[in-house]
Design an enzyme around this catalytic site. Structure first.
Site, PDB file in Angstrom:
ATOM      1  N   GLY A  21       0.813  -1.214   0.000  1.00 42.28           N
ATOM      2  CA  GLY A  21       0.000   0.000   0.000  1.00 42.28           C
ATOM      3  C   GLY A  21       0.842   1.257   0.000  1.00 42.28           C
ATOM      4  O   GLY A  21       0.508   2.241  -0.675  1.00 42.28           O
ATOM      5  N   ASN A  50       4.151  -8.871  -0.066  1.00 46.41           N
ATOM      6  CA  ASN A  50       3.310 -10.048   0.181  1.00 46.41           C
ATOM      7  C   ASN A  50       2.127 -10.164  -0.777  1.00 46.41           C
ATOM      8  O   ASN A  50       1.364 -11.126  -0.717  1.00 46.41           O
ATOM      9  CB  ASN A  50       2.834 -10.095   1.643  1.00 46.41           C
ATOM     10  CG  ASN A  50       1.971  -8.908   2.029  1.00 46.41           C
ATOM     11  OD1 ASN A  50       1.109  -8.484   1.275  1.00 46.41           O
ATOM     12  ND2 ASN A  50       2.206  -8.374   3.231  1.00 46.41           N
ATOM     13  N   GLU A 266       4.795  18.781  -3.815  1.00 45.13           N
ATOM     14  CA  GLU A 266       4.432  19.344  -2.505  1.00 45.13           C
ATOM     15  C   GLU A 266       4.284  18.268  -1.432  1.00 45.13           C
ATOM     16  O   GLU A 266       4.719  18.451  -0.295  1.00 45.13           O
ATOM     17  CB  GLU A 266       3.133  20.145  -2.615  1.00 45.13           C
ATOM     18  CG  GLU A 266       3.242  21.414  -3.442  1.00 45.13           C
ATOM     19  CD  GLU A 266       3.052  21.187  -4.925  1.00 45.13           C
ATOM     20  OE1 GLU A 266       3.127  22.180  -5.683  1.00 45.13           O
ATOM     21  OE2 GLU A 266       2.815  20.011  -5.329  1.00 45.13           O
ATOM     22  N   PHE A 292      -1.633  25.405  -2.979  1.00 41.67           N
ATOM     23  CA  PHE A 292      -1.024  24.087  -3.156  1.00 41.67           C
ATOM     24  C   PHE A 292      -0.748  23.384  -1.831  1.00 41.67           C
ATOM     25  O   PHE A 292      -0.259  22.245  -1.831  1.00 41.67           O
ATOM     26  CB  PHE A 292       0.257  24.202  -3.974  1.00 41.67           C
ATOM     27  CG  PHE A 292       0.045  24.740  -5.365  1.00 41.67           C
ATOM     28  CD1 PHE A 292      -1.114  24.444  -6.059  1.00 41.67           C
ATOM     29  CD2 PHE A 292       0.997  25.536  -5.980  1.00 41.67           C
ATOM     30  CE1 PHE A 292      -1.332  24.948  -7.344  1.00 41.67           C
ATOM     31  CE2 PHE A 292       0.795  26.039  -7.255  1.00 41.67           C
ATOM     32  CZ  PHE A 292      -0.374  25.745  -7.945  1.00 41.67           C
ATOM     33  N   ASP A 324      -3.166  34.959 -12.213  1.00 40.88           N
ATOM     34  CA  ASP A 324      -3.107  33.489 -12.276  1.00 40.88           C
ATOM     35  C   ASP A 324      -4.487  32.862 -12.147  1.00 40.88           C
ATOM     36  O   ASP A 324      -4.688  31.704 -12.519  1.00 40.88           O
ATOM     37  CB  ASP A 324      -2.188  32.937 -11.182  1.00 40.88           C
ATOM     38  CG  ASP A 324      -0.721  33.077 -11.553  1.00 40.88           C
ATOM     39  OD1 ASP A 324      -0.440  33.473 -12.706  1.00 40.88           O
ATOM     40  OD2 ASP A 324       0.134  32.798 -10.705  1.00 40.88           O
ATOM     41  N   ARG A 375       1.339  37.968  -2.075  1.00 43.96           N
ATOM     42  CA  ARG A 375       2.139  38.247  -3.256  1.00 43.96           C
ATOM     43  C   ARG A 375       2.282  39.751  -3.439  1.00 43.96           C
ATOM     44  O   ARG A 375       3.333  40.263  -3.807  1.00 43.96           O
ATOM     45  CB  ARG A 375       1.488  37.650  -4.507  1.00 43.96           C
ATOM     46  CG  ARG A 375       2.301  37.937  -5.761  1.00 43.96           C
ATOM     47  CD  ARG A 375       1.524  37.723  -7.036  1.00 43.96           C
ATOM     48  NE  ARG A 375       2.387  37.941  -8.198  1.00 43.96           N
ATOM     49  CZ  ARG A 375       1.955  38.118  -9.424  1.00 43.96           C
ATOM     50  NH1 ARG A 375       0.664  38.098  -9.675  1.00 43.96           N
ATOM     51  NH2 ARG A 375       2.801  38.310 -10.416  1.00 43.96           N
TER      52      ARG A 375
END
Length: 519
Positions: A21, A50, A266, A292, A324, A375
């Site tokens: 997994g 396994n 990330e 993100f 953006d 920003r």
């Protein structure tokens, strides 16, 4: 940094035992790519192969050649077809330890619930065997039919390993004592950083800003100063170092320097930061856009659960990032991060509050801290007129306090604080007395004494407003069910940041008008 000739103070290997997994999860590819790229030869991964997962055989959803995958990633790959042949397993591990330029991946073929009546049965994943099947398993191994039984040779092997471990530890301690005599400064630093004591010198170099700037830019300037005083402050960005301002110039790139290029990974970045914190001696940080952070949420949650000191630098924190567009504009992320227990989320309102955010993140040892940054350029708050930026240490504080004359109280965070202050001025021109609270951190504020919280919250003021360019649901805690919340309840748009702030109602004029209409 610490090893010297004759003194291999830090020279250990890292072993990971992984399941089917684990290797299905996408993050396993992300971190394996980086380990191969960085040639991490002291990393050994052993795959417990396994062939059974919870739903049944792994062939239900998995058919790739895992060994070829790791070979393509630049690993030294081995296969042990019988995982119960200990001589072959030991040989494979010794081969791994001899590698100089590649991490090692060892596939070890095993059986789920080995030796039991449920061998290779998926139901053994989540349910105990039970008393009868456990006794049958012991019978298959020729063990005594006792409810709790450990064979004598296992006890003997355990005792032997304890004695060997104690000897190795004594030898290392003796070596370190001699090392400390010859290299006292290095020894003192090593002991200190493994106590997560990052010293106090960083406080002397925290910048006091005189010019307005984006809070992400301020963060880069803080990092450039404090890295000189904390030599094991170590980190990077998920392919956004110049945008996040996380690059330490002049310090080189990992594995030969302090700047880590995680690439567009990330989730891997988050897990690697956790591993660095688990190891100890390192103060790790990582940066990406706030939107993100969703990609690394499992790692953030694990850091919080495990009380790991990790610092996240999340920039581009609202629609203010501009063109953006809605794919990159965080709407729900601030609220969702605030819901993670033991994660401190700090959203500075100006450059000087960024210095305080870093101070808090360095001093906080019992969990991770997210510093959320703009920003766009934001004004400096006039601290001659308003409260000191050091009040951020309390999480939320009365930036502008009208005391008993207060008719309206505004709660705001980050880039919305300055428009809230301007809205106060506009409203006061019309005779409306307004107090403004800067909510720098929900979590820090929650930890304050009740008396302080009562003073800041001003429950006696019935007209209560919250302003934040994100989802507003959590702000009912401050304004109640009847308060006014100016927030983002839809996705953003692609346009210049200042146009979006005007369009969605986060300018001072819009805030003042909304409050007047509401009143």
């Amino acid at each position: 940094k610490f090893n010297r000739e004759g003194f291999p103070i830090i020279d250990h290997y890292t072993f990971a035992l992984v399941s089917d997994g684990d290797l299905m999860e996408g993050v396993s590819c992300e971190v394996a790519q980086l380990a191969g790229h960085w040639k991490l030869n002291k990393l050994v991964v052993i795959w417990d192969n396994n062939g059974v997962s919870i739903d049944g055989p792994t062939s239900l959803a998995w058919s790739e050649d895992v060994l070829k995958r790791f070979d393509a990633f630049g690993w030294f790959v081995q296969e042990v077809e019988d995982g119960y042949d200990l001589e072959k397993l030991e040989k494979a591990i010794k081969n791994a330890l001899e590698q100089k330029e590649k991490p090692s991946f060892i596939s070890v073929k095993t059986h789920l619930a080995y030796g039991s009546p449920k061998q290779d049965d998926a139901s053994a994943h989540g349910a105990p065997l039970g008393k009868d099947l456990a006794l049958q398993t012991k019978k298959n191994f020729g063990w005594a039919q006792e409810e709790f039984f450990v064979p004598e040779d296992v006890w003997a092997y355990r005792s032997e390993k304890i004695k060997k471990g104690e000897l190795l530890e004594r030898q290392w301690q003796e070596m370190f004592q001699e090392y400390a005599k010859r290299y006292p400064e290095e020894a003192e630093l090593l002991q200190r950083i493994f106590r997560r004591d990052w010293g106090q010198d960083y406080k002397k170099v925290l910048p006091e800003f005189k010019e307005p700037m984006a809070t992400r830019q301020a963060s880069g300037k803080v990092l450039a100063q404090i890295c000189k005083t904390i030599p094991t402050l170590f980190g990077g960005s998920a392919d956004l170092s110049e945008s996040n301002n996380t690059y330490i110039h002049g310090e080189g790139d990992f594995p030969n320097g302090r700047n880590i290029h995680f690439g567009v990974r990330e989730h891997a970045m988050g897990t690697i930061l956790n591993g660095m914190a688990y190891h100890g001696g390192i103060l790790p940080y990582g940066g990406t856009f706030l939107v993100f952070s969703d990609y690394m949420r499992p790692a953030i949650r694990m850091a919080s659960l495990s009380k790991l000191q990790v610092i996240y630098i999340f920039t581009h924190d609202s629609i203010g990032l501009g063109e953006d567009g809605p794919t990159h504009q965080p709407i729900e992320q601030l609220s969702s991060l605030r819901l993670i227990p033991n994660l401190f989320v700090l959203r500075p309102a100006d450059a000087n509050e960024v210095s305080i955010a870093w101070h808090i993140a360095i001093e906080r040892k019992e969990g991770p801290t997210a510093i959320v940054l703009t920003r766009q350029k934001v004004p400096l708050i006039d601290r001659q007129k308003y409260a000191s930026h050091w009040e951020c240490l309390k999480g939320a504080y009365l930036l502008a306090d009208e005391g008993e004359e207060t008719q309206v109280i505004i709660f705001a965070s980050g880039s919305e604080v300055h428009p809230a202050l301007r809205a106060k001025e506009i409203l006061e021109e019309e005779g409306i007395k307004v107090s403004v609270v800067n909510v720098f951190s929900f979590e820090l504020f929650e930890n304050q004494p009740q008396e302080y919280k009562r003073k800041v919250l001003m429950r006696e003021v019935k007209k209560r407003v919250a302003v934040e360019a994100g989802r507003g649901l959590l702000w009912h805690k401050f304004v109640g069910m009847d308060g006014l919340i100016i927030s983002m309840e839809e996705f953003g748009k692609s346009a210049p940041g200042e146009k979006l702030m005007e369009h969605f109602g986060f300018t001072a004029e819009h805030i003042a008008r909304r409050i007047k209409e509401w009143l």
